[in-house]
Design a protein around this motif. Structure first.
Motif, short mmCIF file in Angstrom:
data_model
loop_
_atom_site.label_atom_id
_atom_site.label_comp_id
_atom_site.label_asym_id
_atom_site.label_seq_id
_atom_site.Cartn_x
_atom_site.Cartn_y
_atom_site.Cartn_z
N PRO A 23 0.87 -1.27 0.18
CA PRO A 23 0.05 0.03 0.03
C PRO A 23 0.91 1.59 0.04
O PRO A 23 2.10 1.38 0.33
CB PRO A 23 -0.81 -0.04 1.41
CG PRO A 23 0.26 -0.89 2.40
CD PRO A 23 0.82 -1.96 1.28
N ALA A 24 0.45 2.25 -0.64
CA ALA A 24 1.01 3.58 -0.37
C ALA A 24 0.65 4.22 0.85
O ALA A 24 -0.16 4.31 1.40
CB ALA A 24 0.47 4.59 -1.75
N TRP A 25 2.18 4.39 1.71
CA TRP A 25 1.90 4.94 3.07
C TRP A 25 1.59 6.30 3.25
O TRP A 25 2.46 7.27 2.49
CB TRP A 25 2.87 4.55 3.91
CG TRP A 25 2.94 2.95 4.19
CD1 TRP A 25 3.96 1.96 3.22
CD2 TRP A 25 2.21 1.95 4.90
NE1 TRP A 25 3.56 0.76 3.65
CE2 TRP A 25 2.59 0.86 4.83
CE3 TRP A 25 1.32 2.30 5.78
CZ2 TRP A 25 1.93 -0.11 5.54
CZ3 TRP A 25 0.49 1.41 6.41
CH2 TRP A 25 1.08 -0.09 6.23
N VAL A 26 0.98 6.89 4.13
CA VAL A 26 0.91 8.25 4.18
C VAL A 26 1.21 8.46 5.81
O VAL A 26 0.95 7.59 6.69
CB VAL A 26 -0.45 9.11 3.81
CG1 VAL A 26 -0.40 8.97 2.37
CG2 VAL A 26 -1.58 8.45 4.51
N VAL A 27 1.41 9.74 6.37
CA VAL A 27 1.66 9.95 7.65
C VAL A 27 0.69 11.21 7.96
O VAL A 27 0.70 12.27 7.33
CB VAL A 27 3.07 10.40 7.91
CG1 VAL A 27 3.10 10.88 9.36
CG2 VAL A 27 3.87 9.31 7.92
N LEU A 28 -0.26 11.06 9.04
CA LEU A 28 -1.12 12.11 9.32
C LEU A 28 -0.87 12.77 10.77
O LEU A 28 -0.44 11.86 11.54
CB LEU A 28 -2.45 11.35 9.51
CG LEU A 28 -3.63 12.45 10.02
CD1 LEU A 28 -3.73 13.59 8.80
CD2 LEU A 28 -4.84 11.55 9.91
N LEU A 94 -0.93 16.15 6.27
CA LEU A 94 -1.16 14.65 5.90
C LEU A 94 0.24 14.78 4.37
O LEU A 94 0.10 15.42 3.65
CB LEU A 94 -2.37 14.37 5.19
CG LEU A 94 -2.52 13.11 4.15
CD1 LEU A 94 -2.63 11.95 5.06
CD2 LEU A 94 -3.81 12.99 3.39
N ALA A 95 0.95 13.88 5.05
CA ALA A 95 2.19 13.78 4.35
C ALA A 95 2.37 12.34 3.58
O ALA A 95 2.06 11.43 4.22
CB ALA A 95 3.30 14.25 4.98
N SER A 96 3.22 12.38 2.17
CA SER A 96 3.39 10.92 1.91
C SER A 96 4.65 10.39 2.89
O SER A 96 5.43 11.15 3.60
CB SER A 96 3.99 11.18 0.58
OG SER A 96 5.27 11.56 0.39
N TRP A 97 4.69 9.28 2.79
CA TRP A 97 5.75 8.53 3.35
C TRP A 97 7.16 8.99 3.14
O TRP A 97 7.92 9.23 4.29
CB TRP A 97 5.99 7.05 3.37
CG TRP A 97 6.77 6.08 4.09
CD1 TRP A 97 7.78 5.48 3.67
CD2 TRP A 97 6.74 6.26 5.59
NE1 TRP A 97 8.41 4.64 4.52
CE2 TRP A 97 7.68 5.15 5.82
CE3 TRP A 97 5.97 6.71 6.59
CZ2 TRP A 97 8.26 5.02 7.15
CZ3 TRP A 97 6.43 6.22 7.69
CH2 TRP A 97 7.33 5.67 8.21
N ARG A 98 7.64 9.50 2.00
CA ARG A 98 8.81 9.91 1.56
C ARG A 98 9.01 11.45 2.32
O ARG A 98 10.26 11.69 2.80
CB ARG A 98 8.88 9.89 -0.08
CG ARG A 98 9.16 8.70 -0.53
CD ARG A 98 9.69 8.72 -2.09
NE ARG A 98 9.71 7.54 -2.54
CZ ARG A 98 10.95 6.90 -2.62
NH1 ARG A 98 11.88 7.43 -1.98
NH2 ARG A 98 11.12 5.74 -3.34
N GLU A 99 8.05 12.15 1.92
CA GLU A 99 8.15 13.47 2.93
C GLU A 99 8.30 13.37 4.32
O GLU A 99 9.09 14.16 4.87
CB GLU A 99 6.87 14.25 2.40
CG GLU A 99 6.31 14.69 1.09
CD GLU A 99 5.10 15.40 1.20
OE1 GLU A 99 4.87 16.54 1.68
OE2 GLU A 99 4.08 14.82 0.28
N HIS A 100 7.67 12.26 4.99
CA HIS A 100 7.95 12.28 6.29
C HIS A 100 9.29 11.96 6.75
O HIS A 100 9.96 12.56 7.66
CB HIS A 100 6.86 11.08 6.86
CG HIS A 100 7.10 10.83 8.25
ND1 HIS A 100 6.79 11.50 9.51
CD2 HIS A 100 7.55 9.73 8.98
CE1 HIS A 100 7.22 11.13 10.36
NE2 HIS A 100 7.59 9.73 10.47
N LEU A 101 9.64 10.88 6.04
CA LEU A 101 11.15 10.50 6.27
C LEU A 101 12.33 11.70 5.91
O LEU A 101 13.11 12.02 6.54
CB LEU A 101 11.61 9.44 5.32
CG LEU A 101 10.91 7.91 5.71
CD1 LEU A 101 11.12 6.92 4.60
CD2 LEU A 101 11.46 7.78 6.89
N ALA A 102 11.94 12.45 4.76
CA ALA A 102 12.80 13.84 4.62
C ALA A 102 12.82 14.60 5.54
O ALA A 102 13.66 15.27 6.01
CB ALA A 102 12.41 14.18 3.18
#
Length: 110
Positions: A23-28, A94-102
């Motif tokens: 699944p495409a992960w997001v962070v809220l 609400l951020a994508s998983w890559r945005e959260h890691l960055a």
């Protein structure tokens, strides 16, 4: 309260063409009153695929910020859970998983 640690996989990760993509992960980001944090954490456990990455207390504001990782197709379900459980909570970014890691200095995530 403690911070959750990221799980790292060491070694080579091989993706086979026949395997289904995950699944495409997001962070809220969710901010709730300190007294409601445990209630919110218990409610999020009932949301399939949702998991709390971090629980960051804001002592002066008497609030807690939760970073919740969830599948992108479950965002509306989790938002509904938050609004029903803690009406005075705040749904943030609400951020994508890559945005959260960055944002946390971890550009190598996938």
């Amino acid at each position: 309260m403690a911070y959750a640690a990221y799980r790292e996989a060491f070694g080579i990760s091989v993706v086979r063409p026949e395997s289904k993509p995950g699944p495409a992960w997001v962070v809220l980001d969710i901010t709730v009153p300190s007294g409601s944090a445990a209630l919110m954490r218990r409610a999020l456990v009932r949301c399939p695929g949702a998991g709390i990455l971090r629980c960051i207390p804001r002592l002066l504001e008497q609030r807690v910020r939760l970073e919740v990782r969830l599948p992108a197709h479950r965002v509306h379900e989790v938002m509904h859970c938050v609004m029903g459980c803690v009406p005075d909570g705040e749904i943030g970014r609400l951020a994508s998983w890559r945005e959260h890691l960055a944002r946390h200095g971890l550009d190598h995530g996938g």
